[in-house]
Design an enzyme around this catalytic site. Structure first.
Site, PDB file in Angstrom:
ATOM      1  N   SER A  65      -5.812  28.729 -35.007  1.00  0.00           N
ATOM      2  CA  SER A  65      -6.411  28.346 -33.724  1.00  0.00           C
ATOM      3  C   SER A  65      -7.880  28.742 -33.658  1.00  0.00           C
ATOM      4  O   SER A  65      -8.326  29.686 -34.323  1.00  0.00           O
ATOM      5  CB  SER A  65      -5.670  29.021 -32.573  1.00  0.00           C
ATOM      6  OG  SER A  65      -4.299  28.690 -32.612  1.00  0.00           O
TER       7      SER A  65
HETATM    8  N1  SAH Z   1      -1.006  31.816 -34.832  1.00  0.00           N
HETATM    9  C1  SAH Z   1      -1.358  31.137 -36.055  1.00  0.00           C
HETATM   10  C2  SAH Z   1      -1.543  29.653 -35.893  1.00  0.00           C
HETATM   11  C3  SAH Z   1      -0.275  28.974 -35.592  1.00  0.00           C
HETATM   12  S1  SAH Z   1      -0.198  27.254 -35.985  1.00  0.00           S
HETATM   13  C4  SAH Z   1      -2.555  31.758 -36.722  1.00  0.00           C
HETATM   14  O1  SAH Z   1      -3.140  32.714 -36.192  1.00  0.00           O
HETATM   15  O2  SAH Z   1      -2.887  31.288 -37.806  1.00  0.00           O
HETATM   16  C5  SAH Z   1       1.473  27.024 -35.484  1.00  0.00           C
HETATM   17  C6  SAH Z   1       2.503  27.543 -36.441  1.00  0.00           C
HETATM   18  O3  SAH Z   1       3.756  27.406 -35.804  1.00  0.00           O
HETATM   19  C7  SAH Z   1       2.602  26.761 -37.745  1.00  0.00           C
HETATM   20  O4  SAH Z   1       2.424  27.634 -38.818  1.00  0.00           O
HETATM   21  C8  SAH Z   1       4.027  26.183 -37.725  1.00  0.00           C
HETATM   22  O5  SAH Z   1       4.636  26.145 -38.993  1.00  0.00           O
HETATM   23  C9  SAH Z   1       4.726  27.167 -36.803  1.00  0.00           C
HETATM   24  N2  SAH Z   1       5.946  26.702 -36.132  1.00  0.00           N
HETATM   25  C10 SAH Z   1       6.242  25.474 -35.625  1.00  0.00           C
HETATM   26  N3  SAH Z   1       7.477  25.488 -35.064  1.00  0.00           N
HETATM   27  C11 SAH Z   1       7.966  26.757 -35.221  1.00  0.00           C
HETATM   28  C12 SAH Z   1       9.192  27.417 -34.861  1.00  0.00           C
HETATM   29  N4  SAH Z   1      10.188  26.807 -34.230  1.00  0.00           N
HETATM   30  N5  SAH Z   1       9.328  28.726 -35.193  1.00  0.00           N
HETATM   31  C13 SAH Z   1       8.349  29.397 -35.853  1.00  0.00           C
HETATM   32  N6  SAH Z   1       7.177  28.829 -36.211  1.00  0.00           N
HETATM   33  C14 SAH Z   1       6.991  27.539 -35.901  1.00  0.00           C
END
Ligand code: SAH
Length: 221
Positions: A65
């Protein structure tokens, strides 16, 4: 946590221009954003762009993000040093590292095994020992470690997953982007004496939350 002077001027400029000027004023959040080496969390070829005012790709179609969004979501959780926090969507681990400066323990869940193991190794190597990375469907939360004082969902949900509400502490705060593939709004859910209240914050755009209480398949654009 390991201290780093690398990219220190870029980090200081990011704090001033992208965070302070846009209204992020919580000193502890600003200190955490200044301390975490964001360049260590992005793919090597994107290091020089780590402090830009933008999300960046981290592989598998996922993104880290934008710094402002990380700071804004962290601020509204109003974390205390003794708090236990749950993050859904570890991605590269950057948000978890920021949370680890502000809370006692951080639990974070990532659906994609390759991202979960890379983030886990990176966080350990950088000395973030109060972060616990789990691999699985984060829409189910982590009932065995509940309740959580703060829950931060870093992917866009069609609605607030019920298990996460259940796992919120008595005075807990939950921040989550809710909406469709293109338009979402950050929602802050607060619990007081068993009653939930919801506030709509700003518009945002996240990758989809896929899972049992998320999208069954990524939403069509
Ligand atoms: N907080 C992260 C960015 C997150 S991007 C950072 O600092 O880099 C969103 C993430 O959510 C992705 O890696 C994706 O694989 C994950 N995601 C999507 N659905 C999910 C679920 N049900 N449980 C866990 N992770 C999930």
């Amino acid at each position: 946590m390991l201290e780093t002077k690398e990219y220190a001027p870029q980090r200081a400029e990011m704090i001033e221009k992208q965070l302070r000027r846009r209204g992020i004023s919580d000193a502890a959040v600003l200190a955490a954003m200044l301390a975490v080496p964001r360049h260590q969390f992005v793919p090597e070829e994107l290091r020089s762009r780590a402090y830009e005012d933008a999300p960046l790709p981290i592989g598998g179609g996922q993104t880290i993000s934008q710094p402002y969004i990380v700071a804004a979501m962290t601020s509204v959780l109003r974390l205390q040093p003794g708090d236990r926090v749950l993050e859904i969507g570890t991605g590269c681990g950057f948000q978890a590292a920021v949370l680890s400066h502000l809370a006692r323990e951080v639990f974070t869940i990532e659906l994609r095994p390759e991202l979960a193991s890379a983030a886990s190794e990176k966080l350990a190597r950088l000395g973030y020992h109060n972060v616990h990375v789990h691999c699985g469907d984060g829409t189910l939360g982590l009932p065995e470690f509940a309740p959580f004082d703060g829950i931060l969902v870093a992917a866009a949900a069609p609605e607030v997953p019920e298990p996460l509400l259940t796992q919120l502490a008595e005075t807990g705060r939950l921040i989550i982007p809710v909406g469709d593939a293109d338009n979402q709004e950050l929602q802050l859910v607060e619990k007081h004496a068993g009653v939930f209240s919801t506030k709509m914050l700003e518009g945002c755009r996240f990758v989809p939350l896929v899972g049992h209480h998320g999208w069954q398949k990524p939403p069509l654009r």
